[in-house]
Design a protein around this motif. Structure first.
Motif, PDB file in Angstrom:
ATOM      1  N   TYR A   1      -5.689   4.976   3.041  1.00 29.17           N
ATOM      2  CA  TYR A   1      -4.459   5.722   3.327  1.00 29.17           C
ATOM      3  C   TYR A   1      -4.466   7.098   2.674  1.00 29.17           C
ATOM      4  O   TYR A   1      -3.884   8.043   3.202  1.00 29.17           O
ATOM      5  CB  TYR A   1      -3.259   4.904   2.842  1.00 29.17           C
ATOM      6  N   THR A   2      -5.135   7.201   1.539  1.00 26.24           N
ATOM      7  CA  THR A   2      -5.091   8.447   0.777  1.00 26.24           C
ATOM      8  C   THR A   2      -6.342   9.300   0.913  1.00 26.24           C
ATOM      9  O   THR A   2      -6.412  10.393   0.378  1.00 26.24           O
ATOM     10  CB  THR A   2      -4.874   8.156  -0.735  1.00 26.24           C
ATOM     11  N   CYS A   3      -7.350   8.817   1.645  1.00 27.51           N
ATOM     12  CA  CYS A   3      -8.629   9.547   1.632  1.00 27.51           C
ATOM     13  C   CYS A   3      -8.606  10.780   2.520  1.00 27.51           C
ATOM     14  O   CYS A   3      -9.400  11.694   2.332  1.00 27.51           O
ATOM     15  CB  CYS A   3      -9.779   8.621   2.031  1.00 27.51           C
TER      16      CYS A   3
ATOM     17  N   ASP B   1     -11.382  10.931  -5.495  1.00 26.18           N
ATOM     18  CA  ASP B   1     -12.248  10.555  -4.385  1.00 26.18           C
ATOM     19  C   ASP B   1     -13.552  11.324  -4.351  1.00 26.18           C
ATOM     20  O   ASP B   1     -14.551  10.857  -3.845  1.00 26.18           O
ATOM     21  CB  ASP B   1     -11.515  10.789  -3.056  1.00 26.18           C
TER      22      ASP B   1
ATOM     23  N   VAL C   1       0.853  -1.202   0.000  1.00 30.12           N
ATOM     24  CA  VAL C   1       0.000   0.000   0.000  1.00 30.12           C
ATOM     25  C   VAL C   1       0.883   1.243   0.000  1.00 30.12           C
ATOM     26  O   VAL C   1       0.635   2.201  -0.738  1.00 30.12           O
ATOM     27  CB  VAL C   1      -0.946  -0.007   1.220  1.00 30.12           C
TER      28      VAL C   1
ATOM     29  N   ILE D   1      -5.396   1.290   0.102  1.00 30.00           N
ATOM     30  CA  ILE D   1      -4.849   2.463  -0.579  1.00 30.00           C
ATOM     31  C   ILE D   1      -5.828   3.630  -0.444  1.00 30.00           C
ATOM     32  O   ILE D   1      -5.450   4.770  -0.157  1.00 30.00           O
ATOM     33  CB  ILE D   1      -4.573   2.165  -2.066  1.00 30.00           C
ATOM     34  N   LYS D   2      -7.105   3.333  -0.626  1.00 29.61           N
ATOM     35  CA  LYS D   2      -8.121   4.384  -0.468  1.00 29.61           C
ATOM     36  C   LYS D   2      -8.121   4.914   0.965  1.00 29.61           C
ATOM     37  O   LYS D   2      -8.245   6.112   1.194  1.00 29.61           O
ATOM     38  CB  LYS D   2      -9.504   3.842  -0.822  1.00 29.61           C
TER      39      LYS D   2
END
Lengths: 396, 160
Positions: free
Chosen positions: B43-45, A160, A27, B40-41
């Motif tokens: 960690y990056t959100c 997002d 990750v 990953i989402k």
């Protein structure tokens, strides 16, 4: 043993393929790669002998013809549009389209966009600047194309802002021209003028790869089918001999629903009358059956946006739950509106909910207007009746 | 989010995410991809969470959405099962017979059952995670139970 015990016994032994340390490391690596790709756009052929790093100039191109993209036939038939001025006004347009690509051998085109005030559908095509099919540049595995296997790609990543509720989706294919085509649909907020930025993180096989090794299993997975006899061939070619496409691009445009489309519904794939029925579980078995029931139909609301219906029935011999599905090829039990001048508008479903109260099963659904002659919804004041499942409901 | 926090959450909920994805996708490889994307989402959100339970619910919701997207994608529909095409140890292919029977149900039924019986979520919580209405989840559970029960009976299970 009860269900809870069965589930625990089974799923407790389902172990992830990666250890926690491996997942964590991966990750972090992927996130760092994503950040690096945004900063430095590289095209990196996998060549064992040497790594060539090309500096890339991002090309920012404003949409042709003064910034307005008109959706039309090139959208691909998924959306029916009216051929005259009224139809275009009903749908919407995309303005100020900008895109940049990490590799100037490739071009990103917005083929078409349409939608309503709360949803967006768009088609994007990635082509080569020299006009040759993108597919030919994806790998040297020509023999696989000859055998009809499709080479697919990493999915497109949306930022997002538009991906956090999972209400959209996209599909990536190779179209007939051999180019990458992405179709995506997404819910918008009710605010007009939504801005999208698609950050494609690159098209490459789902394999993990570096300069010296490609996971042939993953390549096999990408290609699909029982390709085990190609495995050796792939492995022989893998080390440095397959040039993989690693393309980063972003697309930014502003979509504004037209005034008319804010009040009228543009519908999607159904262009045939719909048969209205239910999937139910048959008595004594686990198989589903498609059944039609006599339903009591109540029109909750009918306005310029659509019609909301409440349907209820009591199928005593079946399980509590059912769902409807659509058979667009069937002309039985059409769902349509009949105008005062005799013309017909077919109905297609929008949102719906289902449930059961003490004595009956109830569906509440919103229906949208769609005309099989490619003319979008007309003024609802002209609708005199609705036909649902063979029942005619007079509105006038 | 810091790397330490990510590491902590992976250790807390990594398996839950994987098992949820496996329940949807019926494939270890796909579940592995989904699991990675979910974290990953995370960690990056840049999102703030109230509690570990909040984090878990968010993770499973994202897992559900990614799985649904993948199941619905054109790419996924064109792929045929690969189990025969590569060498994976037999014990990894399916957890056991029960999951094989569970996988005969439609995704929406089996994920509702999994969320309820394995993750211990209520109907309301399952509805929030999967994006369905509560009545719908109730129906999925009812129907899923019946179908699974019928399958198990046919396969010779007598006591449950």
């Amino acid at each position: 043993m009860n269900f809870s015990e069965m589930f625990h016994n089974s799923f407790s032994s389902v172990s992830p393929l990666k250890t926690e340390d491996e997942l964590f490391k991966r990750v972090i690596e992927r996130t760092e790669n994503m950040e690096n790709k945004k900063k430095i756009s590289l095209r990196k052929p996998i060549v064992a002998a040497c790594a060539v790093i090309m500096a890339v100039a991002a090309a920012t191109v404003t949409a042709a013809a003064a910034g307005l993209i008109n959706f039309n036939e090139i959208f691909g038939g998924a959306i029916k549009t009216q051929s005259n001025e009224l139809g275009e006004k009903l749908i919407g347009n995309a303005a100020d389209v900008k895109w940049s690509v990490s590799d100037d051998d490739y071009v990103v085109n917005l083929k078409g966009v349409t939608g309503t005030s709360d949803s967006l559908l768009a088609v994007i095509e990635i082509t080569r600047a020299d006009g040759k099919p993108v597919r030919n540049y994806l790998s040297n595995l020509d023999f696989l194309y000859e055998r009809g296997f499709l080479t697919a790609f990493e999915s497109v990543k949306l930022n997002d802002e538009f991906d956090n509720n999972g209400s959209g989706g996209c599909s990536t294919t190779i179209n007939e021209a051999g180019n990458i085509e992405i179709r995506f649909s997404h819910s918008l907020t009710s605010v007009a003028g939504a801005k999208f930025e698609l950050n494609c993180l690159g098209f490459y096989p789902t394999a993990e790869f570096n300069e010296t090794h490609i996971d042939s299993f993953k390549i096999l997975g990408m290609l699909g089918n029982s390709c085990e006899y190609y495995l050796d061939e792939i492995e022989k070619r893998a080390l440095g001999k397959i040039e993989l496409l690693d393309l980063s691009w972003s697309l930014e445009f502003t979509y504004t629903p037209s005034e008319a489309s804010k009040t009228k519904i543009v519908v999607n794939n159904f262009n045939k009358p719909i048969r209205f029925g239910f999937d139910v579980s048959a008595v004594g078995g686990g198989e589903e059956e498609f059944k039609e029931f006599e339903t009591a139909i109540e029109v909750i609301k009918a306005d310029s946006i659509g019609i909301e219906l409440k349907l209820s029935f009591v199928p005593e011999e079946y399980e509590a739950f059912w769902e409807y599905r659509f058979l667009p090829d069937s002309k039985k039990n059409e769902m349509k509106c009949i105008n005062t001048d005799g013309t017909e508008i077919f109905l297609t479903p929008g949102a719906w909910s289902a449930g059961a109260d003490e004595s009956k099963y109830v569906v509440e659904m919103s229906l949208c207007y769609y005309d099989e002659k490619d003319v979008l919804a007309t003024d609802i004041s002209e609708i005199k009746a609705i036909v649902i499942n063979g029942t005619t409901i007079e509105l006038k | 989010m810091t790397e330490n926090e990510l590491n902590r959450i992976i250790r807390l909920f990594g398996k839950n995410v994987f098992r949820t994805a496996f329940c949807y996708m019926k494939s270890y490889a796909d579940a592995d991809d989904i699991q990675q994307e979910v974290f990953i989402k995370l960690y990056t959100c840049g999102k703030e969470f109230d509690s570990d339970e909040h984090i878990k619910a968010w993770l499973l919701r994202v897992t559900a959405n990614l799985c649904k997207n993948k199941l619905n994608s054109c790419w996924h529909r064109r792929i045929l099962p690969l189990e025969s095409a590569f060498d994976i140890p037999a014990e990894e292919k399916n957890a056991d017979e029960f999951t094989e029977y569970l996988f005969r149900l439609k995704p929406k039924y089996r994920i509702a059952l999994y969320m309820h019986y394995y993750e211990g979520y209520s109907v309301k919580e399952i509805a929030a995670i999967t994006g369905s209405k509560e009545n719908t989840v109730l129906s999925y559970l009812s129907r899923g139970r019946k179908q699974l029960k019928d399958i198990l009976l046919k396969e010779g299970y007598n006591e449950f």
